[in-house]
Design an enzyme around this catalytic site. Structure first.
Site, mmCIF file in Angstrom:
data_model
loop_
_atom_site.group_PDB
_atom_site.id
_atom_site.type_symbol
_atom_site.label_atom_id
_atom_site.label_comp_id
_atom_site.label_asym_id
_atom_site.label_seq_id
_atom_site.Cartn_x
_atom_site.Cartn_y
_atom_site.Cartn_z
ATOM 1 C CB THR A 1 -0.405 -0.284 1.451
ATOM 2 O OG1 THR A 1 -1.632 -1.049 1.232
ATOM 3 C CG2 THR A 1 -1.087 0.535 0.982
ATOM 4 C CD GLU A 2 -0.989 5.197 -1.112
ATOM 5 O OE1 GLU A 2 -0.261 6.064 -1.747
ATOM 6 O OE2 GLU A 2 -2.117 5.461 -1.809
ATOM 7 C CG LEU A 3 5.328 3.053 -4.407
ATOM 8 C CD1 LEU A 3 5.780 3.531 -4.785
ATOM 9 C CD2 LEU A 3 4.946 1.312 -4.498
#
Lengths: 528, 429
Positions: free
Chosen positions: A145-147
């Site tokens: 998620t979101e890197l």
């Protein structure tokens, strides 16, 4: 040969409807059907469909020379199924070309990696299944998620069998190093790490239409010029961005589609770059070094940290309350509950509670259904309150063995745990001695194990005389069999109380246990 | 720079927000090196003794009690005019008040003529007469004093401001602390409205206490937006460490409304929201503190809804009782229908009480750590109250940052903005 690696994130959350506190206990549907459908349809028409068509035609034009990769969250795929099956079809068409890699992530685009390994694994597994269902190829690359990434998260991901992970090329992590190489995880070097080149990525994702920027307007010629100016020794340019960049963040009128249409041709004509997917890079490139990320990073905001989702009082409180339910949710068979639980974990809910936009952050307001973080928080907590009631109804008073808690990701806590574990060990070894000690003469023969010998009626009357907390303390180190023997005969209210301690994992001091056992043993003596 | 200011009462004798605002602003201006010639109407009655502590006649520099401000007060000249004008009264209430005083045969006669600028003649028996009379006095002062600019607070002093401007030719700034629409909704008193509008039209600049009021001034009075400036109110800093130690007498959580129980303050919405909350949660008590013309209606409504065991009326509270009330509260609600600024939420926040305020208030423009709702949105109001009572994250955050936020609203800064407005006006000349 140098590579350009395009990766697009596709995600939409299930936004919550306005859920008032007087809906708690009566209304169990939490999501804003209208808004979710409306936004999905709008983005489908403005971005997903036209961009998928464009990519498909580029792949047809250039054959296997043009490649991209996607990660689709489970929630966005659920929304495609519900509201936009045509988009799903067009992704399937892209998958069939063989030039598109689909990457694994968490099912609900959640922050579970930061809190619970068990839930993290379950979510990744669920999303993987969904990817295989539609695109028929098990993903080997992962992006969180979101890197969001740290050494610990990398380790978990490697354990799950992934070969590569994508994350942000955050300046404070890299220092003088360049993001344009392959790196590997600091704990498990088998896991390769690809880093986002945020300069060149953001030139497209954020600055493309920014007229005040001196790079404006971005043309494919200019952009290839920038690509060529990168030191030739560097191996790959990783361009990671939201898929909604195309047509939604950057409108069609900005020329973003024309730019993307022209880019591959321009790259092939005027540079030595090829297009590759992360798994191809993983095959052909070797890591140049380990990358050390002790604390989680992300691709969000200037800080590249977690503060968009966690950190203020509202976010932390909501997050804590949510994950306290994990074990109860795990122990229910109700699929609706399981699904709601997943959707409630979506990171966007916490993003809406961010107070950073008091100073800046237009991006934070994008698609945000709430006017203030407070409204977001109250609404979320109202929903969660109802969810908690439903979970409780699922667990009629019944003793449930507490699941072993997986080690949370955060480094600090891991350190804290170590001494505790040692203490637990010490406790178990000392126990028999301690119990025997206090009444050497009379009670020498009576131990906690005698409880097992009591018949049903005696056990019940014994249970009545001792309160739940005492039992909880006394049985802190007892085995499952012993616990079951006691809890089976507790009164309804007593059991409820007992379970509430057990679920809250109320800490027990060794001295408490000894004291409590003394009380139990004294009573026990009367009954034997 | 010297300002002729037509203001209102000074501490310690303050009946409302207007006096506090005048006092804070004057103090701030003095700090910024602006000289102030302060003119106040002084009604007869018990006020005289108190106010005279400051000064017993016109035209004398006063040495204000607080030593801290002594230097500043040297720049202040304080003038009282014998007048029975008091803020907040509409013409009808004024007549009632006068009638009552005459009926009571108050001893006012003796004090009326004791001031230098008192008039030969009686006070006007209706408000409009008195306002006009006050303007005459003002013109006399304007004639005899030196100053650069005139600043008039609230409509009652606008005619005085206009008169002073005519006599002296100096620029006039009028300060809108409230509009007739705030006080009366849409059933406005035409005379008051006319005076307000005339004052603003005659003025070289209009200062409003919020953008909310600025919009009303522009849209409903037709004033040229270029000369309307917003200067948000501020609050006096409090001495820290004087935490009230009040033992709570009820175990339930307390939700408080504190203010005049009048149309403007939206007490009816508070009652309806209370009803909603009580349906879900009986572990809460609602308190309506204050008095006003809607009080009996509210009591009837509470009885009708059968929530009286959870809903309490305290009547009018003052001084220490107000602080006590805040100390007992878990949530403070200001559901005002139309509030030019609204200082009470700031007082609540200073006592570490989280607040729910209506978006139709000026104070909502300056606060971040407050829940904002539309006054008519009872569901949202109830939800906000419930959220504050049940979900710890909000309380933690508001307690942590609310007080600091309030403390950062300083009169010094507000006064600086006012000074900027003065400069703009003076440069136009």
């Amino acid at each position: 040969m140098r590579s350009i690696c395009f990766y697009f994130q596709v995600h939409q959350p299930f936004r919550l409807k306005t859920y008032r506190f007087f809906d708690i206990g009566t209304d169990h549907y939490y999501f804003d059907e209208y808004r979710n459908r409306y936004i999905m349809r709008r983005i489908a028409d403005k971005c997903y469909l036209p961009m998928n068509n464009l990519l498909l035609s580029l792949i047809k034009e250039y054959g296997s020379a043009f490649k991209v990769s996607f990660s689709l969250s489970g929630t966005v795929m659920d929304q495609f199924e519900k509201y936009a099956p045509d988009v799903l079809d067009s992704f399937v068409a892209l998958a069939e070309t063989g030039c598109v890699e689909f990457i694994a992530e968490t099912y609900s685009h959640s922050l579970s990696a930061l809190k619970s390994k068990g839930e993290f694994l379950r979510q990744v597994e669920a999303q993987k299944e969904k990817v295989i269902k539609y695109f028929h190829k098990p993903p080997t690359t992962f992006r969180n998620t979101e890197l969001i990434y740290s050494d610990g998260i990398g380790e978990m991901v490697a354990e799950m069998g992934f070969k590569t992970i994508l994350t942000e090329g955050a300046k404070h992590i890299l220092g003088w190093k360049s993001p344009n190489y392959m790196y590997c995880n600091a704990i498990n070097p088998k896991l390769k790490v690809l880093l986002k080149n945020f300069m060149l990525s953001d030139d497209i994702a954020f600055r493309f239409s920014q007229q005040s920027w001196d790079g404006w307007p971005v043309t494919s010629e200019k952009y290839v010029g920038w690509l060529n100016s990168v030191d030739p020794a560097q191996e790959t340019i990783n361009l990671f961005m939201d898929y909604e960049t195309f047509g939604e963040h950057q409108w069609k009128e900005t020329g973003i589609f024309d730019f993307m249409k022209a880019l591959p041709g321009q790259v092939f004509a005027n540079s030595k770059y090829t297009f590759n997917t992360p798994s191809e890079l993983s095959e052909k490139m070797q890591p140049v070094a380990e990358i050390h990320v002790p604390f989680p990073i992300s691709w969000a905001d200037e800080e590249r940290d977690l503060t968009a989702w966690l950190g203020n009082e509202l976010q932390d409180d909501a997050f804590k309350n949510l994950y306290e339910l994990e074990y109860k949710v795990k122990n229910t068979a109700d699929e609706n509950l399981q699904l709601d639980w997943k959707y409630l974990q979506t990171s966007d809910h916490f993003y809406y509670m961010c107070t950073k936009w008091f100073s800046d952050g237009d991006v934070h307001k994008y698609f945000n259904p709430y006017n203030t973080p407070y409204e977001a928080y109250i609404n979320y907590m109202n929903v969660l309150s109802d969810f908690i009631i439903r979970i409780k109804d699922q667990h009629p008073v019944n003793y449930v063995e507490k699941a072993v808690e997986p080690q949370p990701e955060v480094v600090k806590e891991v350190q804290d745990k170590a001494p505790k574990k040692a203490a637990v060990k010490a406790k178990t070894t000392e126990k028999p001695k301690d119990v025997a000690k206090p009444n050497a003469t009379k009670m020498a023969k009576i131990t906690m194990n005698h409880i097992l010998k009591l018949n049903k009626t005696t056990m019940r009357s014994l249970a009545k005389e001792i309160n739940a907390l005492t039992f909880y303390y006394a049985l802190a180190n007892a085995d499952h069999k012993m616990k079951k023997a006691v809890t089976l005969h507790l009164g309804r209210l007593q059991l409820k109380e007992f379970n509430s301690y057990a679920w809250a994992n109320l800490p027990v001091q060794e001295s408490d246990t000894i004291e409590a056992q003394k009380i139990v043993l004294l009573k026990l003596e009367e009954y034997l | 720079m010297k300002v002729l200011m037509f203001g209102w009462e000074f501490p310690p004798h303050i009946t409302g927000g207007l006096g506090t605002a005048c006092f804070g602003l004057t103090k701030g201006l003095l700090k910024h090196g602006v000289e102030v010639l302060f003119v106040v109407p002084k009604a007869y009655g018990d006020e005289s003794e108190e106010a005279v502590r400051l000064l017993n006649a016109s035209d004398v520099s006063i040495d204000f009690n607080s030593t801290v401000y002594q230097d500043y007060w040297k720049q202040l000249t304080y003038i009282e005019i014998g007048s029975n004008l008091v803020p907040y009264l509409g013409p009808e209430e004024f007549e009632k008040m006068i009638a009552k005083q005459e009926f009571d045969k108050s001893e006012s006669e003796t004090t009326v003529f004791s001031k230098s600028y008192s008039f030969s003649g009686k006070y006007g028996t209706n408000l409009m007469e008195e306002v006009t009379r006050y303007a005459l006095v003002a013109s006399a002062i304007a004639n005899s004093q030196q100053f650069d600019i005139i600043h008039a607070h609230d409509w009652l002093t606008y005619p005085a401001g206009i008169a002073a401007k005519k006599i002296s030719g100096k620029p006039l700034v009028v300060h809108m602390h409230a509009t007739e629409f705030d006080r009366s909704g849409d059933n406005i008193n035409q005379n008051v409205y006319d005076i307000e509008r005339k004052g603003m039209e005659a003025a070289d600049a209009v200062i409003t206490v919020s953008n909310y009021t600025r919009d009303i001034v522009i849209n409903r009075y037709g004033i040229n937006p270029d000369k309307v400036f917003t200067v948000h109110n501020a609050v006096e800093p409090t001495e820290s460490g004087e935490a009230l130690t009040i033992s709570r007498n009820v175990s339930e959580k307390v939700v408080t409304f504190l203010g005049r129980i009048t149309f403007q303050k939206g007490p009816d919405y508070f009652v309806e929201a209370a009803y909603k909350v009580i349906q879900m949660d009986k572990n809460v008590r609602f308190v309506m503190a204050g008095s006003g013309d809607m009080m009996y209606k509210m009591i009837r409504r509470v009885a009708q809804l059968h929530i009286s065991p959870y809903f309490h009326f305290t009547g009018f509270l003052q001084g220490e009782d107000v602080d006590k009330m805040f100390a007992l509260s878990d949530v403070y609600v200001m559901p005002s229908v139309s509030e030019p600024f609204g200082i009470s939420p700031l007082e609540a926040m200073r006592s570490n009480v989280p607040v729910v305020i209506s978006k139709q208030s000026g104070v909502s423009e300056v606060l971040k750590y407050a829940l904002k709702i539309d006054f008519w949105d009872i569901d949202a109001m109830a939800d906000a109250i419930y959220g504050l009572l049940h979900y710890d994250g909000l309380q933690d955050m508001f307690r942590k940052y609310g007080r600091a936020e309030v403390d950062s609203l300083k009169w010094e800064n507000a006064a600086n903005h006012v000074k900027e407005v003065y400069n703009i006006v003076l440069n136009q000349k």
